[in-house]
Design an enzyme around this catalytic site. Sequence first.
Site, PDB file in Angstrom:
ATOM      1  N   LEU A  99      37.691  55.351  45.110  1.00 17.54           N
ATOM      2  CA  LEU A  99      38.646  55.494  46.178  1.00 17.54           C
ATOM      3  C   LEU A  99      39.458  54.118  46.084  1.00 17.54           C
ATOM      4  O   LEU A  99      40.575  54.168  46.928  1.00 17.54           O
ATOM      5  CB  LEU A  99      37.999  55.610  47.600  1.00 17.54           C
ATOM      6  CG  LEU A  99      37.335  57.058  47.917  1.00 17.54           C
ATOM      7  CD1 LEU A  99      36.616  56.956  49.092  1.00 17.54           C
ATOM      8  CD2 LEU A  99      38.769  57.908  48.002  1.00 17.54           C
ATOM      9  N   VAL A 117      34.646  51.068  46.022  1.00 20.53           N
ATOM     10  CA  VAL A 117      34.325  52.197  46.737  1.00 20.53           C
ATOM     11  C   VAL A 117      34.472  53.725  46.221  1.00 20.53           C
ATOM     12  O   VAL A 117      35.418  53.869  45.657  1.00 20.53           O
ATOM     13  CB  VAL A 117      35.199  52.286  48.116  1.00 20.53           C
ATOM     14  CG1 VAL A 117      35.043  53.479  49.098  1.00 20.53           C
ATOM     15  CG2 VAL A 117      34.999  50.770  48.839  1.00 20.53           C
ATOM     16  N   LYS A 123      30.641  52.575  49.963  1.00 22.52           N
ATOM     17  CA  LYS A 123      30.932  51.088  49.509  1.00 22.52           C
ATOM     18  C   LYS A 123      29.872  50.442  48.675  1.00 22.52           C
ATOM     19  O   LYS A 123      28.775  50.264  49.377  1.00 22.52           O
ATOM     20  CB  LYS A 123      31.472  50.342  50.946  1.00 22.52           C
ATOM     21  CG  LYS A 123      32.021  48.942  50.495  1.00 22.52           C
ATOM     22  CD  LYS A 123      32.265  48.263  51.745  1.00 22.52           C
ATOM     23  CE  LYS A 123      33.099  46.945  51.678  1.00 22.52           C
ATOM     24  NZ  LYS A 123      33.832  46.366  52.976  1.00 22.52           N
ATOM     25  N   ASP A 142      40.674  40.624  59.116  1.00 21.35           N
ATOM     26  CA  ASP A 142      41.152  40.902  57.800  1.00 21.35           C
ATOM     27  C   ASP A 142      42.191  42.229  58.102  1.00 21.35           C
ATOM     28  O   ASP A 142      41.929  42.990  57.217  1.00 21.35           O
ATOM     29  CB  ASP A 142      40.065  41.188  56.550  1.00 21.35           C
ATOM     30  CG  ASP A 142      41.019  41.055  55.400  1.00 21.35           C
ATOM     31  OD1 ASP A 142      41.963  40.624  55.132  1.00 21.35           O
ATOM     32  OD2 ASP A 142      40.192  41.489  54.324  1.00 21.35           O
ATOM     33  N   SER A 199      33.597  44.831  46.818  1.00 16.73           N
ATOM     34  CA  SER A 199      32.814  46.028  46.491  1.00 16.73           C
ATOM     35  C   SER A 199      33.959  47.079  45.601  1.00 16.73           C
ATOM     36  O   SER A 199      35.043  46.945  45.410  1.00 16.73           O
ATOM     37  CB  SER A 199      32.596  46.803  47.799  1.00 16.73           C
ATOM     38  OG  SER A 199      33.832  47.111  48.358  1.00 16.73           O
ATOM     39  N   LYS A 209      39.158  49.638  45.140  1.00 18.20           N
ATOM     40  CA  LYS A 209      38.432  48.281  44.776  1.00 18.20           C
ATOM     41  C   LYS A 209      38.786  47.110  45.647  1.00 18.20           C
ATOM     42  O   LYS A 209      40.115  46.885  45.617  1.00 18.20           O
ATOM     43  CB  LYS A 209      38.480  48.350  43.229  1.00 18.20           C
ATOM     44  CG  LYS A 209      37.462  47.217  42.818  1.00 18.20           C
ATOM     45  CD  LYS A 209      37.492  47.422  41.148  1.00 18.20           C
ATOM     46  CE  LYS A 209      36.977  46.152  40.416  1.00 18.20           C
ATOM     47  NZ  LYS A 209      36.871  46.552  38.894  1.00 18.20           N
ATOM     48  N   GLY A 210      37.865  46.357  46.049  1.00 19.82           N
ATOM     49  CA  GLY A 210      38.252  45.093  46.850  1.00 19.82           C
ATOM     50  C   GLY A 210      37.412  43.817  45.991  1.00 19.82           C
ATOM     51  O   GLY A 210      37.152  44.243  45.035  1.00 19.82           O
ATOM     52  N   MET A 211      37.820  42.740  46.659  1.00 16.03           N
ATOM     53  CA  MET A 211      37.097  41.381  46.409  1.00 16.03           C
ATOM     54  C   MET A 211      35.485  41.741  46.388  1.00 16.03           C
ATOM     55  O   MET A 211      34.844  40.966  45.588  1.00 16.03           O
ATOM     56  CB  MET A 211      37.406  40.684  47.404  1.00 16.03           C
ATOM     57  CG  MET A 211      38.684  39.848  46.866  1.00 16.03           C
ATOM     58  SD  MET A 211      38.556  38.817  45.598  1.00 16.03           S
ATOM     59  CE  MET A 211      37.646  37.478  45.959  1.00 16.03           C
TER      60      MET A 211
HETATM   61  P1  ATP Z   1      38.849  43.685  50.553  1.00 19.66           P
HETATM   62  O1  ATP Z   1      39.033  43.286  48.991  1.00 19.66           O
HETATM   63  O2  ATP Z   1      39.760  43.881  51.193  1.00 19.66           O
HETATM   64  O3  ATP Z   1      37.753  42.828  51.321  1.00 19.66           O
HETATM   65  P2  ATP Z   1      36.352  45.479  50.418  1.00 19.66           P
HETATM   66  O4  ATP Z   1      35.695  45.202  49.108  1.00 19.66           O
HETATM   67  O5  ATP Z   1      35.889  44.503  51.771  1.00 19.66           O
HETATM   68  O6  ATP Z   1      37.951  45.056  50.301  1.00 19.66           O
HETATM   69  P3  ATP Z   1      37.070  47.892  51.655  1.00 19.66           P
HETATM   70  O7  ATP Z   1      38.332  47.249  52.176  1.00 19.66           O
HETATM   71  O8  ATP Z   1      35.958  48.263  52.706  1.00 19.66           O
HETATM   72  O9  ATP Z   1      36.397  46.913  50.701  1.00 19.66           O
HETATM   73  O10 ATP Z   1      37.306  49.109  50.930  1.00 19.66           O
HETATM   74  C1  ATP Z   1      38.001  49.152  49.837  1.00 19.66           C
HETATM   75  C2  ATP Z   1      39.004  50.258  49.939  1.00 19.66           C
HETATM   76  O11 ATP Z   1      38.236  51.467  49.770  1.00 19.66           O
HETATM   77  C3  ATP Z   1      39.976  50.431  51.212  1.00 19.66           C
HETATM   78  O12 ATP Z   1      41.199  49.771  51.119  1.00 19.66           O
HETATM   79  C4  ATP Z   1      40.109  51.801  50.891  1.00 19.66           C
HETATM   80  O13 ATP Z   1      41.277  52.338  50.190  1.00 19.66           O
HETATM   81  C5  ATP Z   1      38.993  52.560  50.460  1.00 19.66           C
HETATM   82  N1  ATP Z   1      38.161  52.764  51.530  1.00 19.66           N
HETATM   83  C6  ATP Z   1      37.042  52.252  52.198  1.00 19.66           C
HETATM   84  N2  ATP Z   1      36.437  52.903  53.126  1.00 19.66           N
HETATM   85  C7  ATP Z   1      36.862  54.366  52.952  1.00 19.66           C
HETATM   86  C8  ATP Z   1      36.526  55.616  53.645  1.00 19.66           C
HETATM   87  N3  ATP Z   1      35.460  55.446  54.563  1.00 19.66           N
HETATM   88  N4  ATP Z   1      37.148  56.540  53.358  1.00 19.66           N
HETATM   89  C9  ATP Z   1      38.186  56.429  52.405  1.00 19.66           C
HETATM   90  N5  ATP Z   1      38.702  55.311  51.569  1.00 19.66           N
HETATM   91  C10 ATP Z   1      37.966  54.231  51.945  1.00 19.66           C
HETATM   92 MG    MG Z   2      39.435  45.579  52.134  1.00 22.17          MG
HETATM   93 MG    MG Z   3      36.706  43.139  52.777  1.00 22.25          MG
END
Ligand code: ATP
Ligand code: MG
Ligand code: MG
Length: 356
Positions: free
Chosen positions: A26, A34, A49, A147, A32, A28-30
Amino acid sequence: GDDKDGYYKHRVGEVLGGRYQVQHALGKGMFSGVVRAMDVETKKLVAIKIMRNNDALKKGGFTEIAILEKLNESDPDDRRHVVKFERSFEFRGHLCMVFEHLGYNLREILKKYGLNVGITLKATKAYAYQIFVALAHMRKCNIIHADLKPDNILVNENHTVLKICDLGTAIDRSDAATAQTTITPYLVSRFYRAPEVILGIPYDYGVDVWSIGCTLFELYTGKILFTGDSNNQMLKAIMEVRGRITPKLYKRGQLSPQHFDEKGQFVSIERDKILGKTTARTLQIIKPTRDIRTRLAAVSSGLSEAETRDLNNFIDLLDHCLALNPEKRIKPLDALKHPFFSAAKSSHSHSHSARR
Ligand code: ATP
Ligand code: MG
Ligand code: MG
């Protein structure tokens, strides 16, 4: 297995935590990756996640869970527009968090419409209202999200219900360890970062309201409001739109000497990408040259009288979200009472078509 950065490499169809069958990625962030998965016990879709395999990030994951539980527990009827967290488990060294599944994030929705095309004012209003409900809830629970940006705001399949996600860098102010502000000039993603964070002025809940001001502008116009490749260039962009930062304000900032000289003039530090050279020049910023009203008028033509009223209310709300002085910035509960939401009640229906 993991890739070299500690992200889990999932396989379609594999079962995580004895219960969640992976369908596809779904996002990818810094922190995790998902994935979407089917909960074989309930037959419902979930988002999982999967934190990177890294001790520091894992510790952050536990803070995220504590904050999510706090926000969810004080919203048992699911009316406050924060994503629902179901449970967590460990899988091959990765902390996994299970969430309700939502359709898209607002960045993806904007992308679908194409460059520089935003959503309608009606849709912006419906989303804005839900975002401020979420902010008011977080404020009540003493949580700073820290954020907020289109990537971290999700909507459901039919685009009507919105939820805030990614509490991964959120701060719990009622936790003794994080009750006080420490100067962290890189808090919040750069384009959505409030001036007090950049200047090193003690920050508070207002940083989220600033981020939402930027986000709402972007939703309606399809354009990022403030851009810059450094905190210094962010300040320049901010002042071009919002006017100069007064001495009274920047004198409160521990980091202000990096950006203002002794005479109080802004020092713009520009990097030449090709030559790799840096030049500093003193700029006298007095009046904003790219104010919000002009920029919004430029993308809103042929409006009816009622629509013009709506647009003016929107501009006024943005003005209050983007107050340079954090003490003057509107509070979420007051934002919910703003005329943008109360005037012309009938236009509350949801529509998500692109504005052309
Ligand atoms: P960041 O780099 O922004 O800190 P992160 O690794 O903390 O990212 P999240 O922002 O929680 O991760 O999730 C990454 C992406 O996954 C989101 O931008 C979204 O597109 C998708 N995602 C997260 N949670 C859900 C959900 N409950 N349902 C659908 N998509 C989701
Ligand atoms: Mg995010
Ligand atoms: Mg984040």
